[in-house]
Design a protein around this motif. Structure first.
Motif, PDB file in Angstrom:
ATOM      1  N   PHE A 125       0.776  -1.435  -0.032  1.00 18.37           N
ATOM      2  CA  PHE A 125      -0.063  -0.014   0.184  1.00 18.37           C
ATOM      3  C   PHE A 125       0.914   1.216  -0.057  1.00 18.37           C
ATOM      4  N   GLY A 126       2.016   1.383   0.724  1.00 18.39           N
ATOM      5  CA  GLY A 126       2.716   2.377   0.688  1.00 18.39           C
ATOM      6  C   GLY A 126       3.747   2.763  -0.559  1.00 18.39           C
ATOM      7  N   ASN A 127       3.703   1.892  -1.533  1.00 23.46           N
ATOM      8  CA  ASN A 127       4.553   2.166  -2.532  1.00 23.46           C
ATOM      9  C   ASN A 127       3.691   2.189  -4.058  1.00 23.46           C
ATOM     10  N   GLU A 128       2.251   2.237  -3.696  1.00 20.64           N
ATOM     11  CA  GLU A 128       1.510   2.478  -4.893  1.00 20.64           C
ATOM     12  C   GLU A 128       1.865   3.544  -5.808  1.00 20.64           C
ATOM     13  N   PRO A 129       1.725   3.390  -7.289  1.00 17.06           N
ATOM     14  CA  PRO A 129       2.105   4.748  -8.094  1.00 17.06           C
ATOM     15  C   PRO A 129       0.742   5.710  -8.009  1.00 17.06           C
ATOM     16  N   GLN A 130       1.188   6.941  -8.098  1.00 15.40           N
ATOM     17  CA  GLN A 130       0.352   8.095  -7.807  1.00 15.40           C
ATOM     18  C   GLN A 130       0.282   8.709  -8.905  1.00 15.40           C
ATOM     19  N   PHE A 131      -1.019   9.447  -8.951  1.00 15.29           N
ATOM     20  CA  PHE A 131      -1.070  10.581 -10.328  1.00 15.29           C
ATOM     21  C   PHE A 131      -1.786  11.708  -9.700  1.00 15.29           C
ATOM     22  N   PHE A 132      -1.300  12.934 -10.430  1.00 14.70           N
ATOM     23  CA  PHE A 132      -1.492  14.295  -9.846  1.00 14.70           C
ATOM     24  C   PHE A 132      -2.017  15.137 -10.846  1.00 14.70           C
ATOM     25  N   TYR A 133      -2.661  16.269 -10.668  1.00 13.34           N
ATOM     26  CA  TYR A 133      -3.170  17.282 -11.472  1.00 13.34           C
ATOM     27  C   TYR A 133      -2.559  18.559 -10.793  1.00 13.34           C
ATOM     28  N   THR A 134      -1.585  19.110 -11.676  1.00 12.65           N
ATOM     29  CA  THR A 134      -0.781  20.381 -11.215  1.00 12.65           C
ATOM     30  C   THR A 134      -0.879  21.350 -11.861  1.00 12.65           C
ATOM     31  N   ASP A 135      -2.018  21.589 -12.744  1.00 12.70           N
ATOM     32  CA  ASP A 135      -2.102  22.947 -13.484  1.00 12.70           C
ATOM     33  C   ASP A 135      -3.391  23.292 -13.222  1.00 12.70           C
ATOM     34  N   LEU A 136      -3.784  23.577 -11.648  1.00 13.17           N
ATOM     35  CA  LEU A 136      -5.249  24.184 -11.631  1.00 13.17           C
ATOM     36  C   LEU A 136      -5.206  25.720 -11.926  1.00 13.17           C
ATOM     37  N   GLU A 137      -4.290  26.407 -11.883  1.00 13.74           N
ATOM     38  CA  GLU A 137      -4.253  27.854 -12.462  1.00 13.74           C
ATOM     39  C   GLU A 137      -4.819  27.812 -14.041  1.00 13.74           C
ATOM     40  N   GLY A 138      -4.458  26.825 -14.637  1.00 12.24           N
ATOM     41  CA  GLY A 138      -4.976  27.011 -15.931  1.00 12.24           C
ATOM     42  C   GLY A 138      -6.498  26.749 -16.138  1.00 12.24           C
ATOM     43  N   VAL A 139      -7.095  25.992 -15.352  1.00  6.52           N
ATOM     44  CA  VAL A 139      -8.648  25.983 -15.482  1.00  6.52           C
ATOM     45  C   VAL A 139      -9.569  26.825 -14.456  1.00  6.52           C
ATOM     46  N   LYS A 140      -8.652  27.162 -13.339  1.00  8.06           N
ATOM     47  CA  LYS A 140      -9.295  28.154 -12.406  1.00  8.06           C
ATOM     48  C   LYS A 140     -10.035  29.071 -12.879  1.00  8.06           C
ATOM     49  N   PRO A 141      -9.947  30.294 -13.498  1.00  5.76           N
ATOM     50  CA  PRO A 141     -10.522  31.382 -14.173  1.00  5.76           C
ATOM     51  C   PRO A 141     -12.112  30.876 -14.765  1.00  5.76           C
ATOM     52  N   GLU A 142     -11.872  29.905 -15.687  1.00 10.33           N
ATOM     53  CA  GLU A 142     -13.316  29.215 -16.424  1.00 10.33           C
ATOM     54  C   GLU A 142     -13.905  28.490 -15.459  1.00 10.33           C
ATOM     55  N   MET A 143     -13.228  27.949 -14.341  1.00  9.02           N
ATOM     56  CA  MET A 143     -14.349  27.170 -13.572  1.00  9.02           C
ATOM     57  C   MET A 143     -15.007  28.228 -12.500  1.00  9.02           C
ATOM     58  N   ILE A 144     -14.398  29.016 -12.171  1.00 13.06           N
ATOM     59  CA  ILE A 144     -14.913  30.262 -11.185  1.00 13.06           C
ATOM     60  C   ILE A 144     -16.190  30.799 -12.055  1.00 13.06           C
ATOM     61  N   ALA A 145     -15.793  31.259 -13.302  1.00  9.86           N
ATOM     62  CA  ALA A 145     -16.745  31.863 -14.078  1.00  9.86           C
ATOM     63  C   ALA A 145     -18.045  30.827 -14.168  1.00  9.86           C
ATOM     64  N   GLU A 146     -17.681  29.647 -14.408  1.00 10.55           N
ATOM     65  CA  GLU A 146     -18.913  28.724 -14.482  1.00 10.55           C
ATOM     66  C   GLU A 146     -19.552  28.569 -13.282  1.00 10.55           C
ATOM     67  N   ALA A 147     -18.963  28.497 -11.958  1.00 11.02           N
ATOM     68  CA  ALA A 147     -19.727  28.330 -10.806  1.00 11.02           C
ATOM     69  C   ALA A 147     -20.603  29.662 -10.712  1.00 11.02           C
ATOM     70  N   THR A 148     -19.947  30.872 -11.049  1.00 10.94           N
ATOM     71  CA  THR A 148     -20.684  32.207 -10.631  1.00 10.94           C
ATOM     72  C   THR A 148     -22.078  32.038 -11.611  1.00 10.94           C
ATOM     73  N   ARG A 149     -21.928  31.607 -13.061  1.00  7.14           N
ATOM     74  CA  ARG A 149     -23.128  31.494 -13.894  1.00  7.14           C
ATOM     75  C   ARG A 149     -24.276  30.443 -13.238  1.00  7.14           C
ATOM     76  N   ASP A 150     -23.764  29.400 -12.581  1.00  5.49           N
ATOM     77  CA  ASP A 150     -24.682  28.335 -11.956  1.00  5.49           C
ATOM     78  C   ASP A 150     -25.394  29.040 -10.841  1.00  5.49           C
ATOM     79  N   ALA A 151     -24.561  29.991  -9.953  1.00  2.00           N
ATOM     80  CA  ALA A 151     -25.109  30.561  -8.904  1.00  2.00           C
ATOM     81  C   ALA A 151     -26.172  31.697  -9.281  1.00  2.00           C
ATOM     82  N   ARG A 152     -25.706  32.381 -10.504  1.00  2.00           N
ATOM     83  CA  ARG A 152     -27.096  33.562 -11.126  1.00  2.00           C
ATOM     84  C   ARG A 152     -28.041  32.671 -11.232  1.00  2.00           C
TER      85      ARG A 152
END
Length: 221
Positions: free
Chosen positions: A141-168
């Motif tokens: 269990f301690g040496n299982e392969p791990q996968f990450f997503y590190t480019d949050l800044e690349g999708v952050k603006p669009e996702m905030i806009a989508e969430a704001t439209r959903d709130a509207r």
């Protein structure tokens, strides 16, 4: 007359102040499934010997075999070898007849760190080739392969806009049901982004989620 005029303006001001305090609090959601862009795969092996010189030779030999296994797909800068964790069994107590056959044992980790997700998955499927070559790979269990997503800044603006439209949209539905209409934003809170495995069977895909909290003024139609 002066008192009457003053009373009118005070009363009118209170009515306007109360009207300006009519607002609704809503939440907006944005969610995406995104492939991971970084894989970290620890390959752990163990070797044993009766002296430290032979132990180090076994470590070097297995490290070369793993390096040769990885090199067609990955550069040398994408993996590194850890310091061995050595156990000296002569310093431990064992019941008669249960002592390990070799005095020393070493556990070593070669860690692959690469953005080539598809290649990592393909090489992982061929790990049996290392076992056939004599590399005693161990997996837990301690040496299982791990996968990450590190480019949050690349999708952050669009996702905030989508969430704001959903709130509207939620605010407009509430305003329609209450016979009002949505005004400007009174207060907004971005909320926190979360990144989780899409499911336990495909950790190379991530679910990115953000929830925003927005307060909108409600005005007369």
């Amino acid at each position: 007359l002066g008192l009457a005029v003053a009373g009118y303006f005070i009363g009118n001001g209170l009515l306007q102040a109360r009207a300006s305090q009519r607002y609704v609090t809503v939440k907006g959601l944005s969610e995406r499934d995104i492939p991971a862009n970084l894989a970290i795969w620890p390959l752990v092996f163990t070797v044993t010997a009766d002296d430290l010189g032979t132990l180090q030779e076994q470590i070097d030999l297995n490290a070369v075999k793993i390096s040769d296994f990885l090199q067609p797909d990955f550069g040398a800068e994408e993996y590194s070898l850890s310091m061995p964790r050595i156990t000296d069994y002569s310093l431990q107590s064992f019941a008669p007849g249960t002592a390990p056959p070799r005095r020393f044992a070493a556990e070593v980790t070669l860690t692959l760190r690469s953005p080539k997700i598809d290649r990592v998955k393909e090489v992982m499927r061929r790990t049996g080739e290392l076992v056939k070559a004599g590399v005693p790979i161990i997996r837990n269990f301690g040496n299982e392969p791990q996968f990450f997503y590190t480019d949050l800044e690349g999708v952050k603006p669009e996702m905030i806009a989508e969430a704001t439209r959903d709130a509207r949209r939620a605010a407009e539905q509430f305003a329609q049901d209450s016979g009002s209409r949505v005004g400007g934003i009174r207060k907004a809170q971005q909320g926190y982004f979360s990144i989780q495995d899409r499911d336990r069977f495909s950790p190379e895909f991530k679910t990115v989620r953000v929830v925003t909290t927005v307060e909108y003024f409600l005005v007369d139609p």
